[in-house]
Design a protein around this motif. Structure first.
Motif, PDB file in Angstrom:
ATOM      1  N   LEU A 152       1.244   6.629  -6.884  1.00  9.62           N
ATOM      2  CA  LEU A 152       0.091   7.441  -7.268  1.00  9.62           C
ATOM      3  C   LEU A 152       0.322   8.923  -6.991  1.00  9.62           C
ATOM      4  O   LEU A 152      -0.095   9.772  -7.787  1.00  9.62           O
ATOM      5  CB  LEU A 152      -1.160   6.946  -6.535  1.00  9.62           C
ATOM      6  CG  LEU A 152      -1.694   5.602  -7.005  1.00  9.62           C
ATOM      7  CD1 LEU A 152      -2.829   5.153  -6.095  1.00  9.62           C
ATOM      8  CD2 LEU A 152      -2.154   5.659  -8.446  1.00  9.62           C
ATOM      9  N   GLU A 153       0.993   9.237  -5.897  1.00  5.96           N
ATOM     10  CA  GLU A 153       1.297  10.642  -5.605  1.00  5.96           C
ATOM     11  C   GLU A 153       2.180  11.242  -6.688  1.00  5.96           C
ATOM     12  O   GLU A 153       1.975  12.385  -7.105  1.00  5.96           O
ATOM     13  CB  GLU A 153       1.957  10.773  -4.231  1.00  5.96           C
ATOM     14  CG  GLU A 153       0.971  10.584  -3.093  1.00  5.96           C
ATOM     15  CD  GLU A 153       1.623  10.569  -1.724  1.00  5.96           C
ATOM     16  OE1 GLU A 153       2.876  10.597  -1.634  1.00  5.96           O
ATOM     17  OE2 GLU A 153       0.875  10.536  -0.733  1.00  5.96           O
ATOM     18  N   LEU A 154       3.156  10.464  -7.178  1.00  6.32           N
ATOM     19  CA  LEU A 154       4.011  10.936  -8.272  1.00  6.32           C
ATOM     20  C   LEU A 154       3.202  11.136  -9.547  1.00  6.32           C
ATOM     21  O   LEU A 154       3.404  12.120 -10.270  1.00  6.32           O
ATOM     22  CB  LEU A 154       5.160   9.954  -8.521  1.00  6.32           C
ATOM     23  CG  LEU A 154       6.247   9.893  -7.454  1.00  6.32           C
ATOM     24  CD1 LEU A 154       7.233   8.768  -7.773  1.00  6.32           C
ATOM     25  CD2 LEU A 154       6.974  11.236  -7.352  1.00  6.32           C
ATOM     26  N   GLU A 155       2.304  10.204  -9.836  1.00  3.66           N
ATOM     27  CA  GLU A 155       1.466  10.319 -11.029  1.00  3.66           C
ATOM     28  C   GLU A 155       0.551  11.537 -10.948  1.00  3.66           C
ATOM     29  O   GLU A 155       0.366  12.250 -11.935  1.00  3.66           O
ATOM     30  CB  GLU A 155       0.641   9.049 -11.235  1.00  3.66           C
ATOM     31  CG  GLU A 155       1.468   7.855 -11.649  1.00  3.66           C
ATOM     32  CD  GLU A 155       0.652   6.581 -11.751  1.00  3.66           C
ATOM     33  OE1 GLU A 155      -0.595   6.645 -11.740  1.00  3.66           O
ATOM     34  OE2 GLU A 155       1.267   5.503 -11.846  1.00  3.66           O
ATOM     35  N   ILE A 156      -0.018  11.794  -9.789  1.00  2.00           N
ATOM     36  CA  ILE A 156      -0.895  12.959  -9.600  1.00  2.00           C
ATOM     37  C   ILE A 156      -0.104  14.246  -9.768  1.00  2.00           C
ATOM     38  O   ILE A 156      -0.558  15.184 -10.430  1.00  2.00           O
ATOM     39  CB  ILE A 156      -1.586  12.903  -8.221  1.00  2.00           C
ATOM     40  CG1 ILE A 156      -2.623  11.790  -8.209  1.00  2.00           C
ATOM     41  CG2 ILE A 156      -2.210  14.250  -7.863  1.00  2.00           C
ATOM     42  CD1 ILE A 156      -3.181  11.464  -6.833  1.00  2.00           C
ATOM     43  N   HIS A 167       0.832  -1.205   0.000  1.00  2.49           N
ATOM     44  CA  HIS A 167       0.000   0.000   0.000  1.00  2.49           C
ATOM     45  C   HIS A 167       0.869   1.258   0.000  1.00  2.49           C
ATOM     46  O   HIS A 167       0.594   2.207  -0.714  1.00  2.49           O
ATOM     47  CB  HIS A 167      -0.925   0.003   1.212  1.00  2.49           C
ATOM     48  CG  HIS A 167      -1.748   1.244   1.345  1.00  2.49           C
ATOM     49  ND1 HIS A 167      -2.826   1.497   0.528  1.00  2.49           N
ATOM     50  CD2 HIS A 167      -1.623   2.307   2.166  1.00  2.49           C
ATOM     51  CE1 HIS A 167      -3.335   2.678   0.855  1.00  2.49           C
ATOM     52  NE2 HIS A 167      -2.618   3.190   1.840  1.00  2.49           N
ATOM     53  N   LYS A 168       1.929   1.250   0.784  1.00  3.07           N
ATOM     54  CA  LYS A 168       2.823   2.404   0.846  1.00  3.07           C
ATOM     55  C   LYS A 168       3.470   2.650  -0.516  1.00  3.07           C
ATOM     56  O   LYS A 168       3.535   3.781  -0.977  1.00  3.07           O
ATOM     57  CB  LYS A 168       3.898   2.195   1.908  1.00  3.07           C
ATOM     58  CG  LYS A 168       4.832   3.374   2.040  1.00  3.07           C
ATOM     59  CD  LYS A 168       5.880   3.178   3.105  1.00  3.07           C
ATOM     60  CE  LYS A 168       6.807   4.378   3.153  1.00  3.07           C
ATOM     61  NZ  LYS A 168       7.870   4.206   4.114  1.00  3.07           N
ATOM     62  N   LYS A 169       3.929   1.589  -1.171  1.00  2.00           N
ATOM     63  CA  LYS A 169       4.548   1.728  -2.493  1.00  2.00           C
ATOM     64  C   LYS A 169       3.530   2.240  -3.514  1.00  2.00           C
ATOM     65  O   LYS A 169       3.831   3.098  -4.336  1.00  2.00           O
ATOM     66  CB  LYS A 169       5.115   0.385  -2.963  1.00  2.00           C
ATOM     67  CG  LYS A 169       6.328  -0.063  -2.204  1.00  2.00           C
ATOM     68  CD  LYS A 169       6.775  -1.431  -2.685  1.00  2.00           C
ATOM     69  CE  LYS A 169       7.909  -1.964  -1.844  1.00  2.00           C
ATOM     70  NZ  LYS A 169       8.299  -3.319  -2.232  1.00  2.00           N
ATOM     71  N   ARG A 170       2.319   1.691  -3.460  1.00  2.00           N
ATOM     72  CA  ARG A 170       1.260   2.104  -4.398  1.00  2.00           C
ATOM     73  C   ARG A 170       0.923   3.574  -4.195  1.00  2.00           C
ATOM     74  O   ARG A 170       0.769   4.332  -5.144  1.00  2.00           O
ATOM     75  CB  ARG A 170       0.023   1.229  -4.146  1.00  2.00           C
ATOM     76  CG  ARG A 170      -0.696   0.811  -5.366  1.00  2.00           C
ATOM     77  CD  ARG A 170      -1.866  -0.154  -5.156  1.00  2.00           C
ATOM     78  NE  ARG A 170      -2.319  -0.410  -3.810  1.00  2.00           N
ATOM     79  CZ  ARG A 170      -2.067  -1.526  -3.128  1.00  2.00           C
ATOM     80  NH1 ARG A 170      -1.348  -2.488  -3.651  1.00  2.00           N
ATOM     81  NH2 ARG A 170      -2.539  -1.689  -1.910  1.00  2.00           N
ATOM     82  N   ARG A 171       0.806   3.994  -2.940  1.00  2.00           N
ATOM     83  CA  ARG A 171       0.473   5.383  -2.629  1.00  2.00           C
ATOM     84  C   ARG A 171       1.559   6.335  -3.137  1.00  2.00           C
ATOM     85  O   ARG A 171       1.258   7.369  -3.716  1.00  2.00           O
ATOM     86  CB  ARG A 171       0.273   5.559  -1.130  1.00  2.00           C
ATOM     87  CG  ARG A 171      -0.101   6.971  -0.759  1.00  2.00           C
ATOM     88  CD  ARG A 171      -0.270   7.131   0.733  1.00  2.00           C
ATOM     89  NE  ARG A 171      -0.512   8.499   1.065  1.00  2.00           N
ATOM     90  CZ  ARG A 171      -1.670   8.982   1.444  1.00  2.00           C
ATOM     91  NH1 ARG A 171      -2.706   8.177   1.563  1.00  2.00           N
ATOM     92  NH2 ARG A 171      -1.815  10.257   1.717  1.00  2.00           N
ATOM     93  N   ALA A 172       2.819   5.980  -2.924  1.00  2.00           N
ATOM     94  CA  ALA A 172       3.930   6.825  -3.389  1.00  2.00           C
ATOM     95  C   ALA A 172       3.898   6.952  -4.912  1.00  2.00           C
ATOM     96  O   ALA A 172       4.092   8.045  -5.446  1.00  2.00           O
ATOM     97  CB  ALA A 172       5.259   6.241  -2.924  1.00  2.00           C
TER      98      ALA A 172
END
Length: 80
Positions: free
Chosen positions: A52-56, A45-50
């Protein structure tokens, strides 16, 4: 699982462990497997969130808002 496997020791209140053992038995697994699954989920989850934050952030940098003849970039909109 990837990489080397390490053992850890956890201190858990007796009543919590008793309940978790029941849950593990209901799911036909072990307490160890439940803890491992949770920790793997947490790390993923932490990796996925990081990611997604970069993509946003990248999307926000490319996006421009247009209202009538006025065009604002994200930086313009947040400028004080």
């Amino acid at each position: 699982m990837c990489g080397e496997v390490k053992n850890i020791t956890l201190a858990v209140p007796d009543d919590t462990l008793r309940e978790v053992r029941k849950i593990a038995a209901e799911r036909e697994t072990t307490v160890n497997a439940l803890v491992r699954e949770y920790l793997e989920h947490l790390a993923a989850h932490k990796k996925r969130r990081a990611r997604l934050e970069l993509e946003i952030e990248a999307f926000a940098q490319r996006t421009r808002a247009e209202v009538g003849d006025i065009t604002w970039s994200r930086e313009d909109a947040h400028e004080r």
